[in-house]
Write an enzyme that holds these catalytic residues in place. Structure first.
Site: not given
Ligand code: ATP
Ligand code: MG
Length: 332
Positions: A112, A195, A198
């Site tokens: 980061k 994957k 967000k």
């Molecule tokens: P960022 O892009 O900000 O990292 P994110 O969409 O990856 O956001 P997180 O807040 O990092 O979301 O993750 C929250 C939870 O959701 C964690 O337990 C993570 O393992 C799960 N998660 C996030 N994206 C996925 C995905 N594509 N498939 C399965 N689980 C996910």
């Molecule tokens: Mg994440």
């Protein structure tokens, strides 16, 4: 019941299908066997610049989606991190027993901070893992269900717990990281080797819990597949179709090979219609319940205040022991 703790950052207005199927659905299941603590880590959210009104809104929305998705505030403890001040207090103590080199080796900080450069990265981004260690150790959980990307941070929490116990006497339970059982991994609909996230460039590959059913159906129907016509599961060769099968399997609870057998001789269009219907009917009640909860923010805030009070019952006890053991004077 053994205790577990999980959190999800309030970094967007809606959780996406990956957050839901990969995390929240599993959290809901853990409530039967565990004394579960769930929290919205809003203090972690300010390690990068935030808009105050947006943070407030996203925090409420995230908590509302937890409840709507099945977190039971009676059985479990749901709270917002900043409403339990012990987190910041314990984080300071843990920061003081963390080595500078040790903290510098955290890969998430390296990732980061390398984006914007060390000059602009906040110190909070550097001390983030110590706050996360405090979040965990505070509740003396036996286990922490985390994704692979958080393994190193849980490892640090374990090291700090051992170090503290060694220096100041038995204080913390040393928790195990467990990579959740069968948490589905969901990929971006437009770019199915990445994957669903967000922080993806375009919303077209995302399915958000709070999207209108029409939008969800449209995105699934425009999902990238391939030029072949056979519905088969092959993560490498057919990532788009495999992702749709994974989604359908996770939502319906039916194994992928059974689905593949059912779709023999059918076209991608059939599969997409079924995935869209299944996802919409799974998310519809969650969306509606979330909107209801958000309609009454005073009631939602009250539920969260109750959760914070429950969390503080445990947190204040841990902090009191920690303060005594490091040599702080006890309040009369
Ligand atoms: P960022 O892009 O900000 O990292 P994110 O969409 O990856 O956001 P997180 O807040 O990092 O979301 O993750 C929250 C939870 O959701 C964690 O337990 C993570 O393992 C799960 N998660 C996030 N994206 C996925 C995905 N594509 N498939 C399965 N689980 C996910
Ligand atoms: Mg994440």
């Amino acid at each position: 019941r053994p205790r577990v703790l999980s959190g999800m950052q309030p970094s967007a207005a809606s959780l996406h299908l990956g957050n839901y199927l990969g995390a929240l659905v599993n959290w809901v299941r853990t409530q039967d066997q565990y004394d579960a603590f769930f929290f919205v880590p809003d203090m972690h959210a300010i390690t990068v610049p935030q808009d105050p009104a947006e943070l407030r809104e996203h925090t409420r929305r995230t908590a509302a989606q937890f409840i709507a998705g099945g977190i039971d505030v009676e059985r479990s403890t749901l709270f917002v991190q900043s409403q339990v001040p012990e987190h910041a207090q314990l984080a300071w103590v843990l920061t003081c027993i963390t080595g500078f080199g040790e903290a510098s080796r955290m890969t998430q900080f390296k990732d980061k901070s390398s984006k914007g450069g060390l000059e602009t990265a906040g110190v909070g981004l550097f001390t983030y893992p110590m706050l996360m260690a405090a979040d965990i150790l505070m509740y003396q959980p036996q286990g922490v269900p985390v994704g692979d990307d958080q393994r190193q941070h849980v490892e640090l929490a374990r090291d700090l717990a051992n170090r503290f116990n060694h220096r100041f006497g038995e204080t913390f339970v040393v928790p195990e990281a467990f990579i959740p059982e069968s948490g589905a991994r969901i990929y971006d609909l437009q770019n199915p080797t990445r994957k669903m996230s967000k922080s993806s460039e375009s919303p077209a590959g995302l399915i958000n819990i709070l999207d209108e059913p029409k939008v969800i159906a449209k995105r699934i129907k425009s999902a990238v597949t391939d030029t072949d016509t056979v519905i088969a599961y092959d993560r490498e060769g057919k990532p788009g179709v495999s992702n749709l099968l994974d989604i359908l399997s996770a939502v319906t609870g039916r194994p992928v090979d059974q689905l593949v057998a059912d779709y023999e001789g059918k076209m991608y269009g059939h599969l997409k219609v079924d995935v869209a219907d299944a996802v919409v009917s799974a998310l519809q009640p969650v969306r509606e319940r979330t909107l209801e909860l958000l309609d009454d923010p005073a009631e939602l805030d009250r539920l969260l205040a109750t959760g914070a009070a429950k969390a503080r019952d445990v947190a204040s006890e841990t902090l009191e022991t920690v303060y005594r053991n490091v040599g702080f004077l006890q309040l009369g």
